[in-house]
Design a protein around this motif. Structure first.
Motif, PDB file in Angstrom:
ATOM      1  N   GLY A  82       0.812  -1.201   0.000  1.00  0.00           N
ATOM      2  CA  GLY A  82       0.000   0.000   0.000  1.00  0.00           C
ATOM      3  C   GLY A  82       0.850   1.257   0.000  1.00  0.00           C
ATOM      4  O   GLY A  82       2.027   1.252  -0.381  1.00  0.00           O
ATOM      5  N   GLU A  83       0.254   2.349   0.467  1.00  0.00           N
ATOM      6  CA  GLU A  83       0.936   3.641   0.438  1.00  0.00           C
ATOM      7  C   GLU A  83       1.892   3.835   1.600  1.00  0.00           C
ATOM      8  O   GLU A  83       2.603   4.848   1.673  1.00  0.00           O
ATOM      9  CB  GLU A  83      -0.113   4.756   0.444  1.00  0.00           C
ATOM     10  N   ASP A  84       1.943   2.856   2.522  1.00  0.00           N
ATOM     11  CA  ASP A  84       2.813   3.005   3.698  1.00  0.00           C
ATOM     12  C   ASP A  84       4.294   2.880   3.348  1.00  0.00           C
ATOM     13  O   ASP A  84       5.161   3.356   4.095  1.00  0.00           O
ATOM     14  CB  ASP A  84       2.468   1.957   4.760  1.00  0.00           C
ATOM     15  N   VAL A  85       4.591   2.192   2.231  1.00  0.00           N
ATOM     16  CA  VAL A  85       5.991   1.965   1.842  1.00  0.00           C
ATOM     17  C   VAL A  85       6.207   2.561   0.456  1.00  0.00           C
ATOM     18  O   VAL A  85       5.522   2.188  -0.502  1.00  0.00           O
ATOM     19  CB  VAL A  85       6.334   0.469   1.839  1.00  0.00           C
ATOM     20  N   ASP A  88      10.338   3.817  -4.120  1.00  0.00           N
ATOM     21  CA  ASP A  88      11.789   4.009  -4.175  1.00  0.00           C
ATOM     22  C   ASP A  88      12.496   3.321  -3.011  1.00  0.00           C
ATOM     23  O   ASP A  88      13.636   2.838  -3.155  1.00  0.00           O
ATOM     24  CB  ASP A  88      12.128   5.501  -4.168  1.00  0.00           C
ATOM     25  N   ASN A  89      11.847   3.261  -1.857  1.00  0.00           N
ATOM     26  CA  ASN A  89      12.449   2.574  -0.710  1.00  0.00           C
ATOM     27  C   ASN A  89      12.549   1.068  -0.965  1.00  0.00           C
ATOM     28  O   ASN A  89      13.542   0.426  -0.599  1.00  0.00           O
ATOM     29  CB  ASN A  89      11.629   2.837   0.552  1.00  0.00           C
ATOM     30  N   ILE A  90      11.505   0.512  -1.571  1.00  0.00           N
ATOM     31  CA  ILE A  90      11.553  -0.916  -1.897  1.00  0.00           C
ATOM     32  C   ILE A  90      12.629  -1.177  -2.931  1.00  0.00           C
ATOM     33  O   ILE A  90      13.384  -2.161  -2.831  1.00  0.00           O
ATOM     34  CB  ILE A  90      10.173  -1.400  -2.387  1.00  0.00           C
ATOM     35  N   LEU A  91      12.740  -0.314  -3.933  1.00  0.00           N
ATOM     36  CA  LEU A  91      13.778  -0.493  -4.945  1.00  0.00           C
ATOM     37  C   LEU A  91      15.170  -0.421  -4.317  1.00  0.00           C
ATOM     38  O   LEU A  91      16.060  -1.205  -4.669  1.00  0.00           O
ATOM     39  CB  LEU A  91      13.636   0.561  -6.040  1.00  0.00           C
TER      40      LEU A  91
END
Length: 420
Positions: A82-85, A88-91
């Motif tokens: 969802g919008e919590d993460v 770009d942080n996951i990448l």
């Protein structure tokens, strides 16, 4: 190394795409839950020793790791959080995993291939276990082996029968089987062989099917190092076996030797007990499961032909080290029940196996182990069976038998020694 293989090693960058499929987590990694100073972590253990050891992440990343299955793009992955993460942080997290060589990516494959090519090009096989299992400093290593041998002498009766021709001994972790190693190898003190043939379990050749399918016997032309000493390989013997090649299932494409411990552990003791010069013939023996189903098939023919060739090479001053453990059981090895519940059955199985080995009765051994297609994963079977086929007239004497119960993982490994 062949030039066309080198050409395949091309530059690849760390994964950095929002639309391409994300590479999955490497299937050959062991991800082990551990606790460190109150923190719950996931420790990444790389069986193939490509990534750096000791890398760990907070256990909170477990959900995202479970989603890295090789079927999702970054945007598909982001939808799970969802919008919590932020995307770009996951990448950034994916790029970090790739940089650490934990993904089955083009970047990982390039790095791994470069490591393998560098090893193949080297003339030296350097120790894989130094500073993790035993000291790398020569004087400390010498004292370490001396202490093990002294402990065995103090705790057990000295064996009054030295092996004249061969020793079957474990390659289990030294920290687990130190006494059994010392008991077995202390029987070699009076010998002075000029050539030592080592037939050892190959734990890693199965990772390279493109190299070793149809080639159960993996030799090497490299010199082998242990702390303070280098063992030269008998090139004449290796060349003789190489001339037969696929006919006897023998190759010197030696990637399987890079991190293999089964020869290294034997050289630690042999080199310490035998200060005189001798050459080695290092041979890893991979899986020969085909003979469980058809003993006179292609694999059986290659084993017989290799055994004939090995026998031709034999001389009065050649000694044989056979490196192998016995049963591997419990949940760590795929069984549905704890090893402790199987102990009496497995020990009975091991007893029959060892008795066949002592008698040098290869027909009895293959009948016994193939009855349920190697139900307890006896890793020492391939090199020991090969030796027995090569020298059917030799008789053995059992030196020891031991059981390592890894209770925290509900698993166990048994191992023993035989003097021929």
């Amino acid at each position: 190394m062949l030039e066309n293989e080198r050409a395949k090693v091309v530059n690849q960058n760390i994964f950095n795409s929002k639309t391409d499929i994300i590479p999955p987590v490497r299937r050959d990694l062991q991800i082990i839950p551990v606790e460190d100073n109150g923190r719950d972590l996931l420790l990444f253990y790389d069986t193939m020793k490509i990534s750096e050891p000791g890398f760990a992440l907070d256990r909170s990343v477990e959900p995202i790791l479970s989603l890295l299955d090789g079927r999702k793009t970054l945007r598909q992955l982001t939808a799970y959080f969802g919008e919590d993460v932020a995307e770009d942080n996951i990448l950034s997290f994916i790029k970090m995993l790739d940089k650490q060589l934990l993904l089955e990516s083009d970047y990982f494959r390039k790095k791994a291939e470069n490591i393998e090519l560098k090893f193949e090009d080297s003339d030296i096989r350097r120790p894989a276990l130094a500073d993790s299992i035993y000291p790398s400093d020569p004087s400390e290593y010498s004292a370490f082996i001396d202490n093990l041998l002294k402990k065995a002498s103090d705790e057990t009766n000295a064996f009054n029968t030295e092996p004249k021709k061969a020793l079957y001994a474990p390659h289990i972790d030294l920290r687990v089987g130190a006494t059994q190693y010392a008991e077995a190898f202390s029987t070699l003190k009076v010998l002075q062989p000029k050539r030592v043939v080592i037939l050892a379990t190959s734990h890693y050749s199965g990772y390279y099917p493109q190299l070793y399918t149809g080639f159960p016997y993996v030799g090497s032309t490299k010199s082998f190092e242990v702390p303070g000493r280098t063992f030269k390989t008998d090139q004449t013997a290796i060349n003789y076996l190489s001339d037969f090649g696929s006919e006897i299932g023998f190759t010197t494409r030696d990637r399987a030797h890079r991190i293999e411990h089964s020869i290294e552990t034997h050289l630690l003791f042999a080199g310490h007990l035998w200060p005189h010069d001798f050459e080695i013939v290092p041979i890893l023996v991979g899986g020969i499961d085909e003979i469980f189903y058809k003993q006179d098939g292609e694999m059986g023919t290659k084993i017989s032909a290799f055994s004939d060739a090995l026998r031709v090479l034999d001389t009065d001053d050649t000694f044989y080290l056979i490196s192998g453990d016995l049963s591997h059981i419990g949940k760590k090895f795929g069984d549905s029940v704890p090893a402790s519940s199987m102990r009496s059955t497995v020990e009975s199985f091991d007893k029959t196996f060892m008795h066949a080995a002592v008698e040098n009765n290869s027909e009895k051994m293959i009948t016994h182990i193939s009855e349920d297609y190697d139900p307890y994963r006896v890793c020492g079977f391939p090199p020991l069976y090969t030796f027995m086929q090569s020298f059917p007239d030799l008789k053995g004497r059992s030196l020891n038998y031991h059981w390592w119960d890894e209770q925290e993982r509900e698993s166990a490994v048994s191992f023993g020694s035989i003097a021929y």
